[in-house]
Structure formats: C-alpha cells, structure tokens
Motif scaffolding. Sequence first.
Motif, PDB file in Angstrom:
ATOM      1  N   CYS A 111      39.638  36.835  85.611  1.00  0.00           N
ATOM      2  CA  CYS A 111      38.644  37.859  85.260  1.00  0.00           C
ATOM      3  C   CYS A 111      39.302  39.008  84.506  1.00  0.00           C
ATOM      4  N   ASP A 112      40.481  39.380  84.969  1.00  0.00           N
ATOM      5  CA  ASP A 112      41.224  40.453  84.320  1.00  0.00           C
ATOM      6  C   ASP A 112      41.505  40.094  82.861  1.00  0.00           C
ATOM      7  N   GLN A 113      41.975  38.886  82.655  1.00  0.00           N
ATOM      8  CA  GLN A 113      42.276  38.405  81.302  1.00  0.00           C
ATOM      9  C   GLN A 113      41.049  38.439  80.411  1.00  0.00           C
ATOM     10  N   LEU A 114      39.945  37.924  80.937  1.00  0.00           N
ATOM     11  CA  LEU A 114      38.725  37.866  80.143  1.00  0.00           C
ATOM     12  C   LEU A 114      38.207  39.271  79.849  1.00  0.00           C
ATOM     13  N   LEU A 124      33.093  33.706  75.595  1.00  0.00           N
ATOM     14  CA  LEU A 124      33.757  34.695  76.440  1.00  0.00           C
ATOM     15  C   LEU A 124      32.762  35.329  77.400  1.00  0.00           C
ATOM     16  N   LEU A 125      31.661  35.756  76.861  1.00  0.00           N
ATOM     17  CA  LEU A 125      30.638  36.412  77.663  1.00  0.00           C
ATOM     18  C   LEU A 125      30.119  35.480  78.753  1.00  0.00           C
ATOM     19  N   LYS A 126      29.814  34.264  78.332  1.00  0.00           N
ATOM     20  CA  LYS A 126      29.293  33.255  79.250  1.00  0.00           C
ATOM     21  C   LYS A 126      30.269  33.021  80.395  1.00  0.00           C
ATOM     22  N   THR A 127      31.516  32.801  80.023  1.00  0.00           N
ATOM     23  CA  THR A 127      32.543  32.499  81.024  1.00  0.00           C
ATOM     24  C   THR A 127      32.732  33.662  81.989  1.00  0.00           C
ATOM     25  N   ARG A 128      32.721  34.863  81.413  1.00  0.00           N
ATOM     26  CA  ARG A 128      32.868  36.053  82.235  1.00  0.00           C
ATOM     27  C   ARG A 128      31.750  36.143  83.265  1.00  0.00           C
ATOM     28  N   CYS A 129      30.554  35.864  82.846  1.00  0.00           N
ATOM     29  CA  CYS A 129      29.422  35.915  83.775  1.00  0.00           C
ATOM     30  C   CYS A 129      29.593  34.887  84.891  1.00  0.00           C
ATOM     31  N   TRP A 130      29.962  33.681  84.522  1.00  0.00           N
ATOM     32  CA  TRP A 130      30.151  32.630  85.534  1.00  0.00           C
ATOM     33  C   TRP A 130      31.177  33.047  86.582  1.00  0.00           C
ATOM     34  N   LEU A 131      32.343  33.482  86.052  1.00  0.00           N
ATOM     35  CA  LEU A 131      33.437  33.780  86.967  1.00  0.00           C
ATOM     36  C   LEU A 131      33.172  35.025  87.801  1.00  0.00           C
ATOM     37  N   CYS A 149      31.379  21.596  79.225  1.00  0.00           N
ATOM     38  CA  CYS A 149      30.831  22.765  79.913  1.00  0.00           C
ATOM     39  C   CYS A 149      30.518  23.881  78.935  1.00  0.00           C
ATOM     40  N   GLY A 150      31.051  23.786  77.727  1.00  0.00           N
ATOM     41  CA  GLY A 150      30.721  24.784  76.722  1.00  0.00           C
ATOM     42  C   GLY A 150      31.633  25.985  76.681  1.00  0.00           C
ATOM     43  N   SER A 151      32.718  25.922  77.426  1.00  0.00           N
ATOM     44  CA  SER A 151      33.661  27.037  77.411  1.00  0.00           C
ATOM     45  C   SER A 151      35.098  26.538  77.419  1.00  0.00           C
ATOM     46  N   SER A 152      35.761  26.720  76.290  1.00  0.00           N
ATOM     47  CA  SER A 152      37.163  26.281  76.215  1.00  0.00           C
ATOM     48  C   SER A 152      38.036  27.098  77.150  1.00  0.00           C
ATOM     49  N   MET A 153      37.606  28.336  77.424  1.00  0.00           N
ATOM     50  CA  MET A 153      38.394  29.165  78.338  1.00  0.00           C
ATOM     51  C   MET A 153      38.348  28.610  79.755  1.00  0.00           C
ATOM     52  N   LEU A 154      37.159  28.276  80.186  1.00  0.00           N
ATOM     53  CA  LEU A 154      37.014  27.714  81.530  1.00  0.00           C
ATOM     54  C   LEU A 154      37.805  26.414  81.631  1.00  0.00           C
ATOM     55  N   LEU A 155      37.767  25.621  80.575  1.00  0.00           N
ATOM     56  CA  LEU A 155      38.522  24.370  80.572  1.00  0.00           C
ATOM     57  C   LEU A 155      40.012  24.639  80.711  1.00  0.00           C
ATOM     58  N   LYS A 156      40.477  25.654  80.007  1.00  0.00           N
ATOM     59  CA  LYS A 156      41.899  25.992  80.072  1.00  0.00           C
ATOM     60  C   LYS A 156      42.287  26.410  81.491  1.00  0.00           C
ATOM     61  N   PHE A 157      41.448  27.194  82.108  1.00  0.00           N
ATOM     62  CA  PHE A 157      41.719  27.628  83.477  1.00  0.00           C
ATOM     63  C   PHE A 157      41.780  26.420  84.423  1.00  0.00           C
ATOM     64  N   LEU A 168      24.557  42.473  87.692  1.00  0.00           N
ATOM     65  CA  LEU A 168      25.858  42.438  87.020  1.00  0.00           C
ATOM     66  C   LEU A 168      25.778  41.642  85.722  1.00  0.00           C
ATOM     67  N   VAL A 169      25.194  40.458  85.826  1.00  0.00           N
ATOM     68  CA  VAL A 169      25.094  39.594  84.653  1.00  0.00           C
ATOM     69  C   VAL A 169      24.254  40.263  83.555  1.00  0.00           C
ATOM     70  N   LYS A 170      23.160  40.862  83.964  1.00  0.00           N
ATOM     71  CA  LYS A 170      22.310  41.541  82.972  1.00  0.00           C
ATOM     72  C   LYS A 170      23.057  42.700  82.326  1.00  0.00           C
ATOM     73  N   HIS A 171      23.824  43.392  83.143  1.00  0.00           N
ATOM     74  CA  HIS A 171      24.645  44.509  82.659  1.00  0.00           C
ATOM     75  C   HIS A 171      25.567  44.039  81.536  1.00  0.00           C
ATOM     76  N   TYR A 172      26.239  42.926  81.784  1.00  0.00           N
ATOM     77  CA  TYR A 172      27.164  42.397  80.781  1.00  0.00           C
ATOM     78  C   TYR A 172      26.424  41.938  79.532  1.00  0.00           C
ATOM     79  N   ARG A 173      25.327  41.242  79.738  1.00  0.00           N
ATOM     80  CA  ARG A 173      24.598  40.716  78.586  1.00  0.00           C
ATOM     81  C   ARG A 173      24.060  41.835  77.712  1.00  0.00           C
TER      82      ARG A 173
END
Lengths: 240, 240
Positions: free
Chosen positions: B176-179, B100-107, A167-175, B223-228
Amino acid sequence: MGDPLKISDAPALDDANAPDGVGSESMTSRAYMRLREDIISGELEPGRKLKIEELRRKYDVGTSPIREALSLLTSDHFVERIDQRGFRVSDVSAQEFEELLKTRCWLEERALRESIANGSPEWEERVVLANYRLSRMPRSEASDHFVANKEWEAQHKHFHMTLISECGSSMLLKFCDQLYDQAIRYRQLSGTKAYPARDIAEEHSAICDSVLARDADLAADLLVKHYRRTSKFLSDELND
Amino acid sequence: MGDPLKISDAPALDDANAPDGVGSESMTSRAYMRLREDIISGELEPGRKLKIEELRRKYDVGTSPIREALSLLTSDHFVERIDQRGFRVSDVSAQEFEELLKTRCWLEERALRESIANGSPEWEERVVLANYRLSRMPRSEASDHFVANKEWEAQHKHFHMTLISECGSSMLLKFCDQLYDQAIRYRQLSGTKAYPARDIAEEHSAICDSVLARDADLAADLLVKHYRRTSKFLSDELND
DNA sequence: TACGGTGATTTTATAGATATTTTTGCAATT
DNA sequence: AATTGCAAAAATATCTATAAAATCACCGTA
C-alpha cells in the motif's frame, strides 16, 4: 519506440535454463539470479552475513555487480541491507510465514475473482492447458522418497499465475509473484521430506472446473483452502 | 543479537529533514532519497534517460552509489533498467494510472476491513489523532492559488496509513505504501493547478467516524469513493 | 533508399583508496 | 581472578577513478 526490449524487471526462476547461446545479459543480472536461487534453495541460509568479498569469489564477478544484485534483492525481501554494515539474508519466522500465507490468500482471492469476471475464452484455454501440463508432471523425481521436481515447481507456479493472469492489474500480479517466491523459500527451508499424501492434482482440477464454470465463490474458497492445506505442514514444523 | 539496528528497508520521504547531527547514512541512501524525491516531484520527467555521469555530477557522488540507488528504485517501479542500455525514469500512462487506482482500492479495502476487525483501542486513538492533525493543516500554502503543502501531504499519507496499520500484514502495508507513493507521483505530474473545491476534510472525518463505529462496509465504501473522486480529475487530464 | 562500417557516447566492470565497524589484546580497577 | 574500559589492528563496507565492452548515431557507399 515499441521496441521489444528485454526489461529485467523481475527475472523469473525459469530463466535459469539459458540456451548457452547468446549470453548477452549483464553480470548484475546473472549475479542476481544465482544469488536468488541460492537463497530460495536455502544454500544461503537465513540470517547469514553476505560478505562482498566472499560472494565476489564464489560467483566470480566484481564488487559492483554483486552490490547491485544485493540491492535488487532487498526489494524482494530476500536480503536486508544495513547501512555501513553490509547485507544479510533475510530472517525467517513462523510469524512471518503466517503473515505471508494470509496476505497471499487475500491478494490471490481478489485477483482470481477479477480474472473470473474478466477472463476471455482464450484465458480459459490457458487455464485448462496449464492444469493439464501440471497433472502430467510427477511431483517427486523419485518414486520411493520425495525429491523436489524442479519442473513440477515451475508448472505449479505457472498454473497458479495463469489463474489470476487476467485480473487486470500488472501490479497485483507482481505482488502475487513476489509472495509466491517468498513462499517457495519457506517450503524449501522446511525439510520437504514427509509430504502429505493427499491428492493435490485433484485439488487443482477442482479449482480449474470451478473457474471454467465461472463460479467465483467456489473457486476462491477452493483456492484459499488449497493454500492453507499446503501450508499447514510448514507452520507445524516452524513452530517447534 | 537483539540490537536496535536501523534497517534501511524503505527509507521514508520524511527522512529528508535530518537533524544535521550524526549523518551516518551511506551515500547510497542519500542518493536514493534525492533521486526518489526528484522523480516523484516530476523534476526528472517520465521516460527520461538517467545517465550515470550526469547524475554523478548533479548529486556529487560516485558511480557506485548512483547505480545502487537506481537499482533500488527499479523495485519501487520508479526506474526501469534495461540490460546494457542503462536506466530511465518509468513512463506514465492513463492506463497505468487506472490500474494503480484500481489496485489501491482493492488492497486498501482489504487492509481497512482487517484493521477494523482487529484494531485495538489504542489504534482508534491514533486514527482520531491523525485525522485531527490533518484537519488543522492548510491544503495549500497560498490562499489565493494552489501551492502544494508538503506538510499536508505528509499528514495525509500518515492518516491513510494509520487507517490500515492494524491489518496484521506488514507485507500488505508495504504494498500500500508503494502504491501510495506511485499515486503521489501522478498527482504531482498532472498540474495540480485547478483542484476541486469539495470538502476533503469532511470526507476524512466521515471515514474516521465510520471506523470508530466499526462499520466496515461503510468505511470501505467511503474510502474507495474518496480515492475515486480524488483521482477523477487526474484521469481526465491524462486522457487528453 | 537500404546497408554496413567507423567513431563517439555510454554503460558496465575491475581495481585500488578511504572510511567505518568489529575484533583483539592489554592494562587498570574492583 | 574476573571484569570493565580503552586503544590499536584487522576485517569489511563503501566510494572513486579508470579501463573494457557494448550501443548508438552518423556518414559514405552500393
């Protein structure tokens, strides 16, 4: 700098079968794994007070390793810490299980879609292999009644983790890994006695096929349904 | 049984401003928070070896609390533990930041969509209030050059956490808090000197509006654009 | 230059001391 | 007689100090 150091980030369950040769891990790691196993298996039941002295005896280590192991387990949400009042095994509830299932579906669906989008041919092979190995494994150790087969559990987890591994994210995998283990605990707790007779192997193969066909929508749908079905029984029991 | 006990599950940063009254927290909690702050702020730089003795002196506590605090921090991915070789501050990398950024956007996208689907009117009010408070806060403490405003940081986090607070999964919220905190660390590390002149307050308000209109697709997109956008600058710097 | 041993540094674990919470027992009041 | 309040004691968690095990850096030797 690129040393192959063993980081004890989140030791997997399968580490249990140590080759009794070089036991160069720390007491803390050992205590962590044993405690974790005992909580997942249900031997240390939910809500139970974890008295340091008691554990110190049971696992035959000092207070520091126990304390550190418990600290580590709090982040896995297996143990709760209350300042000045010690540790206890995390409680379980039907509501939390619903949340767990829901969250798992959200995260794994995303991870699976990404894997399908990015996965290499080598990944496809790993999926096929994981599915094959799982299919060759008996679900239960006895044929007349259900006895959880540790090896099947390990292969099952491996199959599901392989699906999302690219999936390209070790963090997501960990979760996902964390949530998976949480779910195992619930499965162990709710008497695994009367398990559904449905053909789980068939479901896995269907998921596998849709992944190889790179049909993300179908794969996601099958995966989510697979989880919901497996969980239906537990929910019913917990709601009594 | 239903006691309102304070569970120190994941002590928030804002706990720092204790009212100096009843200091009934444990040494471990204090050490945990101070270490965490120092790692996020960058005072304890990435990759640095965390020698127990050194920390023991610096924070004026014994080895046990330090050790436990470090164990807790490993799960937040701020510290790495290597068996028999101690602890060190987690490394940073451009690649990890992208992840990190990618995962944050997904979640967060998922969490935001769920919040919009399930959020109560009371939640809408909390979103409005959080946005208002954030808008009243100066981004920088000085007007001529950039000096991070701690209060703005806190309100910013609060706004984003409020947006997703009714997603229906405490686990997803915790992730989300962690990320988010991980991301703060990256922001602090990369010299916050030349910050973009774009109107961030406007972006927040736009998100707020789309949320109130229950337009999930638009809100998620904003939101996603904001983060990016916020992250673009950091990525560039890290890739040098 | 590669190898192996030796001492210093550092991590890890144990044991003992201190502070906190919880329980228990007793007395006073309703 | 039952219940509440208080105080002392037991149990327990937390922390510090010390000892043991492991790693690392250095230096001499082959």
